[in-house]
Design a protein around this motif. Structure first.
Motif, PDB file in Angstrom:
ATOM      1  N   PHE A 389      32.219  29.244  45.671  1.00 61.25           N
ATOM      2  CA  PHE A 389      31.246  30.319  45.479  1.00 61.25           C
ATOM      3  C   PHE A 389      29.818  29.813  45.700  1.00 61.25           C
ATOM      4  O   PHE A 389      28.978  30.540  46.237  1.00 61.25           O
ATOM      5  N   ILE A 390      29.558  28.576  45.298  1.00 62.66           N
ATOM      6  CA  ILE A 390      28.238  27.994  45.548  1.00 62.66           C
ATOM      7  C   ILE A 390      27.978  27.887  47.042  1.00 62.66           C
ATOM      8  O   ILE A 390      26.866  28.122  47.525  1.00 62.66           O
ATOM      9  N   VAL A 391      29.020  27.549  47.817  1.00 62.84           N
ATOM     10  CA  VAL A 391      28.865  27.484  49.271  1.00 62.84           C
ATOM     11  C   VAL A 391      28.526  28.861  49.826  1.00 62.84           C
ATOM     12  O   VAL A 391      27.662  29.001  50.705  1.00 62.84           O
ATOM     13  N   VAL A 392      29.181  29.899  49.310  1.00 60.59           N
ATOM     14  CA  VAL A 392      28.873  31.266  49.755  1.00 60.59           C
ATOM     15  C   VAL A 392      27.420  31.608  49.448  1.00 60.59           C
ATOM     16  O   VAL A 392      26.693  32.131  50.303  1.00 60.59           O
ATOM     17  N   LEU A 393      26.985  31.314  48.230  1.00 65.64           N
ATOM     18  CA  LEU A 393      25.581  31.556  47.878  1.00 65.64           C
ATOM     19  C   LEU A 393      24.655  30.753  48.772  1.00 65.64           C
ATOM     20  O   LEU A 393      23.580  31.228  49.172  1.00 65.64           O
ATOM     21  N   SER A 422      27.850  38.244  42.515  1.00 70.98           N
ATOM     22  CA  SER A 422      27.545  37.129  41.625  1.00 70.98           C
ATOM     23  C   SER A 422      27.733  37.517  40.169  1.00 70.98           C
ATOM     24  O   SER A 422      28.288  36.746  39.380  1.00 70.98           O
ATOM     25  N   VAL A 423      27.263  38.697  39.792  1.00 69.52           N
ATOM     26  CA  VAL A 423      27.415  39.135  38.402  1.00 69.52           C
ATOM     27  C   VAL A 423      28.892  39.283  38.062  1.00 69.52           C
ATOM     28  O   VAL A 423      29.358  38.846  36.997  1.00 69.52           O
ATOM     29  N   PRO A 472      13.275  26.690  47.759  1.00 61.00           N
ATOM     30  CA  PRO A 472      14.190  27.270  46.767  1.00 61.00           C
ATOM     31  C   PRO A 472      15.428  27.898  47.379  1.00 61.00           C
ATOM     32  O   PRO A 472      16.438  28.034  46.727  1.00 61.00           O
ATOM     33  N   SER A 473      15.358  28.294  48.640  1.00 59.96           N
ATOM     34  CA  SER A 473      16.501  28.971  49.238  1.00 59.96           C
ATOM     35  C   SER A 473      17.437  28.034  49.963  1.00 59.96           C
ATOM     36  O   SER A 473      18.452  28.449  50.488  1.00 59.96           O
ATOM     37  N   MET A 605      21.549  29.656  39.298  1.00 64.85           N
ATOM     38  CA  MET A 605      20.283  30.370  39.105  1.00 64.85           C
ATOM     39  C   MET A 605      19.262  30.002  40.173  1.00 64.85           C
ATOM     40  O   MET A 605      18.507  30.845  40.646  1.00 64.85           O
ATOM     41  N   SER A 606      19.219  28.715  40.532  1.00 66.94           N
ATOM     42  CA  SER A 606      18.223  28.269  41.495  1.00 66.94           C
ATOM     43  C   SER A 606      18.448  28.888  42.867  1.00 66.94           C
ATOM     44  O   SER A 606      17.504  29.070  43.630  1.00 66.94           O
ATOM     45  N   ILE A 607      19.715  29.223  43.173  1.00 65.72           N
ATOM     46  CA  ILE A 607      20.001  29.829  44.471  1.00 65.72           C
ATOM     47  C   ILE A 607      19.783  31.329  44.433  1.00 65.72           C
ATOM     48  O   ILE A 607      19.260  31.923  45.369  1.00 65.72           O
ATOM     49  N   LEU A 608      20.178  31.959  43.320  1.00 61.77           N
ATOM     50  CA  LEU A 608      20.116  33.412  43.237  1.00 61.77           C
ATOM     51  C   LEU A 608      19.317  33.817  42.010  1.00 61.77           C
ATOM     52  O   LEU A 608      19.845  33.924  40.912  1.00 61.77           O
TER      53      LEU A 608
END
Length: 945
Positions: A389-393, A422-423, A472-473, A605-608
């Motif tokens: 999921f982190i890779v998707v974000l 994400s939620v 940040p992105s 959080m840092s990604i989204l």
């Protein structure tokens, strides 16, 4: 009710009055009149009794078959008739008939409103039908008049006029078609004359006309010929500046519209082919016709295994399309070699092209967002692994960065779609992590997890992203390693990858294989210097001030062990029971697991940023649950209030109550954890954890599980310290409107972690020393002596031996787990407070006491203090004044004694009452004054009763 209706239909009854009219004259004499029956009906009748009467009617009366009821009753008569029995049976039938009649009347009254309402609808329908009949009659009359008024000749004229109009329009179309057919000849003439602008203008006009008549097959062929001629005009035109400018202006609008249309079509075809390829590959030989599906439906057939590769390839393909569009813009912005001789009209054309291309940026990016949104929402990601999921974000975050550089877009469509996923994902993920944390806590034996003395959370992989210098992105899990990485970061993505490469290729690289190095060898970091220093440990040496702190400053994280000198090592004293460890953090495997979870949550959080508040709320729940578990396992005790020591502050009590109310599922007790049927309110809660059976807290030799209590409590304090260090980072991620929640969490929850030391270690202190034995020995001391004693009582020596034994056991425990200075201070403080309060309790229980006896009390207490100060470095001695003040109070004057009782509420009512009664033995207090003191004590105690 059905029985009543069938019985009424069978008997032909219409109303109770009609049924009465059918009776014989003799029966009429015995049946009440209509008025009496009406009165009888108005009387309240037991519905149950009435129903029993109806149920007692024979089934044959409810039958639909035609039969003679009178014959049926006659056949039932016995051979020998009895008048009394006949009358009783007749009365029974009458009661049944009356019950049925009353039930029917009740049903009629019950349905009366519906009947009236339906009757009104029937009346309204009748009125509408009458009106409709009138309208139909008038219409037929008008049609008859029209039929007589119009003749066949008039209708013929109208038909001919319509045919004329159609033929006129057809003639106009034929003339236009004829003109189009002659276009080739005129185009050839204009090309020979090198009138390329005119030829292009003619082609454009013919194209417009052909579009009007494209429903004719000959015109469709002519449109293709015109397009070919138009391209020939553009190709055959030489580069005469004036001709080129005029031709370009004529082709400009058409070319720009075609350009945008081709890019839009390219986006659609590209994403469809990419997704179709993966769907067909994963489907195998399935007969499903995926090519005929809509793109949105096709996205729902992507499997979990192929989701990330397909998303990556999708973004790569879309990047190529956007890069082509960006390159087109760059080409049009480059100056031409003949820019000096270009006219104003050419500059206007260039401005028009630039404006159209810039306007198209938003359209192209909107199409990209919609395609990716359909792909994102086409799959339920709630069961993804965290890393996946982190890779998707990561990929979507990079795509949003592309959108920002492409057209300065905030990518609201992408943000909203990935936020929804994400939620949904995070709620399921957090629920599973809470259940996992409960499992960890219930299987935790609270043994020390050996880590290096310079351990810091930044050494964990989950917190690597915090130390990276990046946008940040950009992915938090990757970092550029080339020497020119910083220079590349200053360039935009389109500048970096304009020649080759793709910004989404980095997401399919292998993960960093670097391993963590946070665990200490065999649990300790020691060398020969450290070992020898501890071998030379001197229990009588002084304690340096810098070692009276809980932890040595390790902000740099690389302070070598050898920096501690032999003298410093020897200077460590009994109050800081380190023995063979150098201030290594005290934490457990569960603590480390919670810290890793916090790192993962912060990484998300840092990604989204849009889900930052939801994530921080879940982070707070991790800490809440850990704190509640430690309190439940080691600190819950019903004797706190009776101790009078104020072990649990109001803030800590409020925090524990809040956690229990909002997070703990108390209804899950006795249910199968994790499988119980939860309501909507209970879905957000977790069952209360249970202490592992391997943890024994009742063994005297281990000081009632002191080692486990220290590891649990100090690991919680360590966790709170890590949260404190992350506060600024979390504050930057938290939305401004939600920052009060974060501040409240730190001020009311994180800061209370160290307060758990008091209730947890109080249980050890209360059991480690036999205070009851001391109280019993004090009751055997004779206090009404007549001479000053130079030797203290034996109970003092016994109490000191208890403290020496306690000190020895602390040393034994410290060989397994380091006991920090704050812990040892709390333990000693509790023991000393309990001992001092036991002394006061013992002095308060004295029946008779002389002045020499009070002097002996002071001698005993001073002996106790003198020996105690050699065992502990705790200064000042807790509750020292509590004992001394109580002893010295016997020397006060009458007025001072009364004021003493009113001011010193720290003593229990029993102690104050005993104090007042002991004043009988105080020579300078008369009987009246003693009664006044007892009355004052009674006034203080009265409101509490």
């Amino acid at each position: 009710m059905q029985k009543i209706k069938s019985l009424m239909a069978r008997q032909g009854l219409k109303s109770p009055q009609e049924s009465m009219a059918d009776l014989s004259p003799i029966e009429n004499l015995r049946i009440p009149s209509k008025e009496e029956l009406r009165e009888l009906r108005k009387r309240p009748i037991d519905p149950q009794a009435e129903q029993e009467i109806i149920d007692g009617i024979e089934e044959v009366y409810f039958s639909n078959d035609s039969y003679d009821m009178m014959q049926h009753e006659l056949e039932k008569l016995p051979p020998e008739l009895n008048l009394q029995e006949l009358e009783e049976y007749r009365d029974k039938l009458k009661s049944q008939q009356a019950a049925v009649s009353k039930k029917v009347a009740d049903l009629i009254l019950e349905k009366q409103p519906s009947y009236v309402k339906e009757l009104e609808r029937v009346t309204a329908l009748q009125t509408s039908l009458q009106l409709a009949a009138v309208i139909c009659t008038n219409a037929r009359r008008q049609l008859s008049v029209s039929k007589e008024g119009f003749t066949e000749a008039s209708l013929g004229l109208l038909a001919n006029q319509r045919r004329r109009q159609l033929l006129t329009g057809l003639l106009k179309s034929l003339r236009t078609i004829k003109t189009l057919q002659r276009t080739d000849v005129r185009l050839s003439e204009m090309l020979e004359e090198e009138d390329y602008p005119g030829a292009i203008q003619l082609c454009l006009e013919c194209q417009k006309a052909a579009s009007t008549f494209k429903h004719y097959s000959c015109i469709r062929y002519r449109r293709r010929r015109l397009m070919s001629s138009l391209l020939s005009c553009a190709i055959d035109a030489d580069f005469n500046l004036w001709h080129f400018q005029v031709a370009s202006r004529l082709l400009l609008k058409t070319a720009m519209d075609q350009l945008h249309m081709h890019f839009t079509q390219a986006i659609h075809n590209t994403v469809f082919q990419v997704v179709l390829g993966y769907v067909e590959l994963c489907a195998g030989n399935a007969d499903t016709k995926f090519q005929k599906m809509q793109y949105k439906d096709l996205c729902t057939h992507i499997t979990l295994d192929s989701y990330i590769p397909c998303l990556t390839d999708l973004c790569k393909a879309l990047w190529e399309v956007m890069l082509s569009y960006h390159s087109t813009m760059q080409w049009h912005e480059k100056p031409t070699p003949d820019q000096v001789t270009v006219s104003d009209e050419s500059m206007v054309d260039r401005s028009y092209v630039k404006k159209k291309l810039e306007h198209g940026l938003t359209r192209i990016w909107q199409d990209v967002q919609l395609k990716v949104k359909a792909y994102i929402l086409g799959t339920d990601m709630s069961n993804f692994k965290y890393d996946d999921f982190i890779v998707v974000l990561d990929v979507i975050s990079r795509l949003m960065q592309v959108g920002e550089e492409f057209c300065s877009s905030k990518s609201e469509v992408l943000q909203e779609s990935i936020k929804r996923q994400s939620v949904n994902y995070f709620r399921n993920y957090h629920r599973a992590r809470l259940e996992e944390l409960r499992m960890f806590l219930e299987n935790e034996t609270w043994e020390l997890c050996p880590v290096k003395s310079n351990f810091n959370i930044s050494q964990l992989h989950e917190f690597k992203f915090m130390g990276q210098c990046r946008s940040p992105s950009i992915s938090p899990s990757r970092q550029a390693v080339s020497s020119n990485s910083l220079a590349r970061e200053e360039l935009s993505l389109f500048e970096q990858y304009v020649q080759e490469g793709n910004p989404f290729e980095m997401h399919i690289e292998n993960k960093d294989e670097e391993t963590e190095d946070v665990l200490a060898s065999n649990g300790y970091e020691s060398d020969e210097l450290e070992k020898s220093a501890y071998q030379d440990y001197d229990s009588d040496s002084d304690v340096p001030d810098e070692l009276k702190q809980d932890y040595v400053d390790e902000q740099t994280g690389d302070a070598p062990v050898k920096s501690l000198s032999r003298d410093t090592m020897k200077g460590k004293r009994k109050s800081d029971y380190n023995l063979n460890k150098i201030n290594a953090p005290i934490l457990t495997n569960t603590t480390l697991n919670v810290i890793r979870l916090v790192g993962k949550y912060m990484q998300m959080m840092s990604i989204l940023k849009p889900i930052a508040f939801d994530v921080i709320h879940c982070v707070s729940q991790l800490f809440d649950y850990y704190l509640y578990a430690v309190y439940t396992f080691f600190g819950r005790n019903d004797m706190y209030e009776s101790s009078g020591l104020g072990l649990i502050s109001s803030r800590l009590r409020t925090t524990l109550n809040r956690i229990q109310e909002n997070l703990i599922d108390l209804e899950a007790v006795g249910e199968n954890a994790g499988v119980h049927n939860a309501t909507e309110d209970r879905k957000e809660k977790v069952p209360s954890p249970h202490l592992s059976q391997l943890v024994v807290l009742s063994n005297t030799d281990t000081l009632y599980g002191l080692a486990q209590r220290v590891v649990a409590t100090e690991s919680l304090v360590f966790l709170a310290e890590q949260f404190e260090s992350l506060q600024s980072q979390l504050d930057t991620m938290m939305p401004a409107a939600k920052k009060p929640f974060l501040q409240q969490f730190y001020s009311q929850t994180v800061s209370t972690a160290s307060e758990l030391r008091k209730p947890i270690y109080w249980i050890v202190a209360a059991k480690a020393i036999d205070y009851e034995q001391m109280l019993l020995m004090m009751s055997g001391v004779k206090w009404d002596i007549r001479e000053i004693m130079s030797q203290h009582n034996v109970y003092v020596d016994v109490l000191l031996k208890e403290f020496e034994q306690f000190y020895k056991r602390l040393g034994d425990v410290s060989r397994h787990v380091r006991i920090p200075l704050p812990v040892s201070n709390v333990l000693w403080e509790h023991c000393i407070r309990l001992a001092n309060r036991t002394l006061v309790e013992g002095y308060a229980n004295v029946k008779k006491c002389s002045n020499e006896g009070r002097a002996l009390m002071q001698l005993d207490f001073q002996q106790f203090l003198m020996k105690l100060e050699k065992l502990t470095d705790l200064r000042p001695i807790p509750d020292k004044e509590f004992v001394e003040t109580y002893i010295k109070a016997y020397y006060l004057t009458e007025n001072d004694m009364e004021q003493f009782i009113k001011n010193h509420r720290e003593y229990s009512m029993k102690q104050l009452a005993n104090f007042g009664q002991r004043c009988v033995w105080v020579s300078h207090i008369n009987k009246k004054a003693r009664q006044k003191l007892l009355a004052a004590i009674d006034d203080i105690d009265r409101p509490k009763r």
